[in-house]
Design a protein around this motif. Structure first.
Motif, mmCIF file in Angstrom:
data_model
loop_
_atom_site.group_PDB
_atom_site.id
_atom_site.type_symbol
_atom_site.label_atom_id
_atom_site.label_comp_id
_atom_site.label_asym_id
_atom_site.label_seq_id
_atom_site.Cartn_x
_atom_site.Cartn_y
_atom_site.Cartn_z
ATOM 1 N N GLY A 179 0.800 -1.211 0.000
ATOM 2 C CA GLY A 179 0.000 0.000 0.000
ATOM 3 C C GLY A 179 0.839 1.271 0.000
ATOM 4 O O GLY A 179 1.776 1.418 0.782
ATOM 5 N N PHE A 180 0.495 2.204 -0.881
ATOM 6 C CA PHE A 180 1.229 3.469 -0.974
ATOM 7 C C PHE A 180 1.140 4.262 0.317
ATOM 8 O O PHE A 180 2.124 4.843 0.782
ATOM 9 C CB PHE A 180 0.677 4.295 -2.144
ATOM 10 N N ARG A 181 -0.046 4.275 0.933
ATOM 11 C CA ARG A 181 -0.203 5.024 2.177
ATOM 12 C C ARG A 181 0.732 4.496 3.258
ATOM 13 O O ARG A 181 1.359 5.274 3.980
ATOM 14 C CB ARG A 181 -1.653 4.928 2.680
ATOM 15 N N ASN A 182 0.816 3.167 3.370
ATOM 16 C CA ASN A 182 1.684 2.587 4.395
ATOM 17 C C ASN A 182 3.143 2.961 4.169
ATOM 18 O O ASN A 182 3.889 3.219 5.117
ATOM 19 C CB ASN A 182 1.536 1.064 4.402
ATOM 20 N N LYS A 183 3.568 2.994 2.910
ATOM 21 C CA LYS A 183 4.935 3.396 2.604
ATOM 22 C C LYS A 183 5.185 4.832 3.042
ATOM 23 O O LYS A 183 6.226 5.155 3.646
ATOM 24 C CB LYS A 183 5.199 3.248 1.101
ATOM 25 N N VAL A 184 4.230 5.715 2.749
ATOM 26 C CA VAL A 184 4.390 7.125 3.101
ATOM 27 C C VAL A 184 4.401 7.312 4.618
ATOM 28 O O VAL A 184 5.252 8.017 5.175
ATOM 29 C CB VAL A 184 3.274 7.974 2.459
ATOM 30 N N VAL A 185 3.461 6.659 5.310
ATOM 31 C CA VAL A 185 3.369 6.810 6.767
ATOM 32 C C VAL A 185 4.632 6.278 7.440
ATOM 33 O O VAL A 185 5.186 6.911 8.346
ATOM 34 C CB VAL A 185 2.117 6.078 7.308
ATOM 35 N N ALA A 186 5.097 5.110 7.000
ATOM 36 C CA ALA A 186 6.313 4.543 7.592
ATOM 37 C C ALA A 186 7.512 5.455 7.344
ATOM 38 O O ALA A 186 8.323 5.694 8.255
ATOM 39 C CB ALA A 186 6.581 3.153 7.018
ATOM 40 N N PHE A 187 7.627 6.002 6.138
ATOM 41 C CA PHE A 187 8.745 6.895 5.824
ATOM 42 C C PHE A 187 8.713 8.144 6.701
ATOM 43 O O PHE A 187 9.737 8.571 7.239
ATOM 44 C CB PHE A 187 8.703 7.279 4.348
ATOM 45 N N VAL A 188 7.524 8.721 6.853
ATOM 46 C CA VAL A 188 7.395 9.931 7.680
ATOM 47 C C VAL A 188 7.721 9.622 9.141
ATOM 48 O O VAL A 188 8.436 10.379 9.809
ATOM 49 C CB VAL A 188 5.975 10.521 7.552
ATOM 50 N N ASP A 189 7.216 8.495 9.657
ATOM 51 C CA ASP A 189 7.498 8.124 11.045
ATOM 52 C C ASP A 189 8.991 7.894 11.260
ATOM 53 O O ASP A 189 9.568 8.316 12.269
ATOM 54 C CB ASP A 189 6.714 6.868 11.429
ATOM 55 N N ALA B 61 11.457 9.158 9.464
ATOM 56 C CA ALA B 61 12.161 10.438 9.352
ATOM 57 C C ALA B 61 12.005 11.249 10.634
ATOM 58 O O ALA B 61 12.969 11.866 11.127
ATOM 59 C CB ALA B 61 11.628 11.220 8.145
ATOM 60 N N PHE B 62 10.792 11.256 11.195
ATOM 61 C CA PHE B 62 10.550 11.981 12.445
ATOM 62 C C PHE B 62 11.425 11.424 13.563
ATOM 63 O O PHE B 62 12.066 12.175 14.314
ATOM 64 C CB PHE B 62 9.077 11.880 12.821
ATOM 65 N N SER B 63 11.462 10.081 13.667
ATOM 66 C CA SER B 63 12.257 9.457 14.721
ATOM 67 C C SER B 63 13.745 9.739 14.543
ATOM 68 O O SER B 63 14.477 9.963 15.503
ATOM 69 C CB SER B 63 12.018 7.941 14.745
ATOM 70 N N TYR B 64 14.189 9.746 13.279
ATOM 71 C CA TYR B 64 15.618 9.929 13.020
ATOM 72 C C TYR B 64 16.079 11.338 13.390
ATOM 73 O O TYR B 64 17.113 11.518 14.039
ATOM 74 C CB TYR B 64 15.917 9.662 11.546
#
Length: 459
Positions: A394-404, A406-409
């Motif tokens: 799912g595209f949404r899952n890819k985007v959400v995981a990437f944002v999370d 990046a935020f954590s990093y």
């Protein structure tokens, strides 16, 4: 019969489980002249390699799950039934489920694996596991609940047990969750619990073997051990947890680690389906198959992925229980089913090893590729992130995981440390979805002074 499935002249392929193997097989049959029926107790596909990040608050549960019906929207030959599988009857080509019986022309077992507690009843009753999204959410809640309790107790021994975390199993799951917990101890918990002396919190990784990441290269094993040492994880090799009760993880009859939090990641069994002849079920509950993934002695039943025990000359114990194995077997089986429908002889399956990897923490990961290629550090970490991001459904899952991520990093923080549903071991369910019996030990009477953390002597 058939739970209101449409009557069709096409052969019916029933797939039990929508994990990596079942999902890939159903997709691979989208243009085949068959009726595809997927049966799963959950209405979503679960990306298991990232469960530990849900458990430690790095990702939300929705970002690693995707609705089955949405995945297959538009695939006209696909049908889904949400049900528990009760038994297969090979004599009548019938699958019995909690919502009725389903007739099949071909049955594919893609049921995955269950936690293996090796007959250790006290551990099965009291330890936390991490095989499903409910498991991960329960573990997250349980850890933070125990830190809330640690704030309220004046007993130093009880406080120590509430804060200590023991992870059992030095495979990828154990290494990854240990590293994630160490990062949380360093960056997250001091912000939330400034009243606690988090220098006293100890994270143990206990492995029965002589090395971490047993199937990986010696270089990866050494790198992973070094990374965990740098993070302050106490790695105990050649050590087995034999009993877990009264908030004590025993590694001998008298020696123990005081802890309320034991995470069991030490082994798995195949998730067998009742009704098959006992001679096809191997010792680890995997189903014995030939090189076509056909169950021994069964012309119409196949098994792929973790539950399939395919023995080869190179791998006498069976192919590894990895997602790439399941996906490759699924694609190969889809081709073989078409050959069978055309009256042709199926082709043998050959596994292509594309490598393995494990992440320990930020900028720390290990990667092994074919040809004895090994790399680590930030490059390995970036490779791990890319591969897992691209594999998410799912595209949404890819985007959400990437944002999370990046935020954590960039913030060294994790925003998802929520106790959404307070967890009690009384409410825990086993891998088959059945509620377990009383699942919580009584709080022991602690000594006035905290017991020393007893560690095994060096071998």
């Amino acid at each position: 019969m058939d739970t209101n499935l449409p009557v069709s002249s096409l052969p019916r392929v029933v797939i039990i489980g929508c994990g990596f193997g079942g999902l890939r097989l159903a997709k691979s049959l989208r243009h085949a002249p068959v009726q595809v029926v997927v049966v799963d107790r959950n209405n979503y596909h679960n990306f298991q390699p990232l469960l530990y990040q849900v458990a430690t608050g790095a990702l939300e549960a929705d970002s690693i799950a995707y609705p089955i019906r949405k995945i297959f929207a538009g695939q006209k030959n696909f049908f889904y039934r949400m049900a528990d599988v009760e038994q297969v009857d090979p004599a009548t080509n019938t699958l019995r489920t909690s919502v009725g019986s389903i007739r099949y022309d071909y049955l594919v077992l893609a049921t995955g694996s269950l936690t293996n507690f090796f007959g250790l009843e006290s551990i099965e009753r009291n330890a936390m596991q991490i095989k499903s999204i409910p498991n991960a959410l329960n573990l997250r809640s349980f850890i933070f609940q125990n830190f809330e309790k640690a704030l309220l107790t004046d007993d130093p021994a009880e406080k120590q047990a509430l804060m200590n975390i023991v992870v059992v199993g030095g495979g990828p799951t154990g290494v990854e969750i240990s590293g994630s917990l160490a990062e949380m101890r360093k960056h997250v918990l001091p912000k939330d619990y400034p009243e606690l002396d988090l220098r006293a919190m100890q994270i143990f990784l206990v492995e029965a073997g002589a090395e971490l990441l047993g199937p990986m290269s010696k270089a990866s094993q050494a790198d992973a051990k070094r990374y965990l040492d740098e993070l302050g994880v106490l790695v105990k090799l050649n050590t087995s947890i034999k009993k877990f009760e009264d908030n004590r993880a025993y590694y001998s009859e008298t020696k123990f680690i005081p802890t309320e939090n034991l995470v069991w990641a030490a082994g798995v069994n195949g998730a067998e389906v009742p009704g098959l002849p006992p001679e096809v079920v191997a010792r680890n509950k995997r189903i014995t198959v030939n090189r076509w993934n056909q169950v021994e002695g069964q012309a119409h039943i196949f098994a792929i992925g973790d539950v399939a025990n395919m023995v080869t000359d190179d791998m006498p114990r069976g192919l590894p229980m990895l997602a790439p194995v399941a996906q490759q077997q699924a694609e190969h089986l889809a081709e073989n089913l078409l050959r069978l429908l055309r009256g042709e002889t199926p082709k043998d399956f050959a596994y292509k090893n594309k490598g393995s990897m494990a992440i320990v923490s930020r900028n720390k990961a290990v990667v092994d590729l074919p040809g004895n290629v090994h790399f680590n550090g930030i490059f390995g970490w970036a490779t791990w992130l890319f591969v897992h991001l691209m594999t998410l459904v799912g595209f949404r899952n890819k985007v959400v995981a990437f944002v999370d991520w990046a935020f954590s990093y960039f913030s060294s923080d994790q925003a998802l440390r929520l106790i959404i549903r307070p967890f009690s071991r009384r409410d825990v369910k086993d891998d088959k979805g059945k509620k377990s019996a009383e699942h919580r030990t009584a709080t022991p009477e602690y000594n006035p002074t905290p017991p020393a953390i007893q560690t095994p002597a060096a071998s």
